[in-house]
Design an enzyme around this catalytic site. Sequence first.
Site, PDB file in Angstrom:
ATOM      1  CB  SER A  98      -0.922  -0.143   1.198  1.00  0.00           C
ATOM      2  OG  SER A  98      -1.705   1.147   1.245  1.00  0.00           O
ATOM      3  CB  SER A  99       0.839   4.493  -0.476  1.00  0.00           C
ATOM      4  OG  SER A  99       1.542   5.646  -0.437  1.00  0.00           O
ATOM      5  CE1 TYR A 130       1.346   5.109  -5.637  1.00  0.00           C
ATOM      6  CE2 TYR A 130       1.163   6.551  -3.562  1.00  0.00           C
ATOM      7  CZ  TYR A 130       1.495   5.443  -4.390  1.00  0.00           C
ATOM      8  OH  TYR A 130       2.492   4.658  -3.673  1.00  0.00           O
ATOM      9  CE  LYS A 177       0.119   1.598  -4.137  1.00  0.00           C
ATOM     10  NZ  LYS A 177       0.585   0.323  -4.470  1.00  0.00           N
TER      11      LYS A 177
END
Length: 257
Positions: A142-143, A158, A162
Amino acid sequence: MKMELVDRVYIVTGGSKGFGLAIARALVAAGARVGLVSRNQQGLEQAVSELGADRAYGVAADVGQRTGITGAIAAIAQHFGRLDGLVNNAGAARPNTVENLVEEEVLMQVNTNFLGTVFACQAVIPQLREHGSDNPRIINISSASAFHFDEMSHLSIYAASKAAVERFTRDLATECQAEEIGVSCIRPGGADSSIAEAWDMDVTMAAFAAWREEGSYMAVGMTVDDVANAVVFALAQPRGVSVDLLELRPQRRSPKG
């Protein structure tokens, strides 16, 4: 714990550079073999050459295309004759304000970050079952942008894609419990991962300017190797034990100046 990975086989998507290549290096260093998936054929060849053709094998494919990633995973499993896990690392980001989002870039981010993860998981589960790994694993990257609001600005798509990966991973983990396929989500913060190589300079500078206005300091000091080590840690857990969600973020403060 790294001894648990000796001679095991793991697939890493987005494996030709950035986090993916660092993860592949760490896996090979731990004694594993790796199958790399990337759209960049030249980058794959360079990565395989660096890692050694006896330890690495590359297949060019777009993870956002279901038939492509399905074929790539099957080819890697056939090449090595076994498969122990998948690291869904492939990712794409394009900064822009919501008003100015470009349709092509929106679709590319959603297809790569979210649908690519979904399609790869669908493809790998029967392969893990067929090859009978004694400690099958799936790790989705993920982020920190999916959860924190002090990451880079103008990355709404983005971050949203995620966040979708994280929610998807929760259901996947529940569904995979019956077969004891360990499912983990790793959420890295900012590191030099090469993800910004294709960014438009004008929109990037606008995003950076907006980010600077949100605070005086930024956190620095984390590398792709730190993330790679976290992946190795998660893969090496004993069967029946899984890292659920592991977040890594840099801690050193540096002026945004």
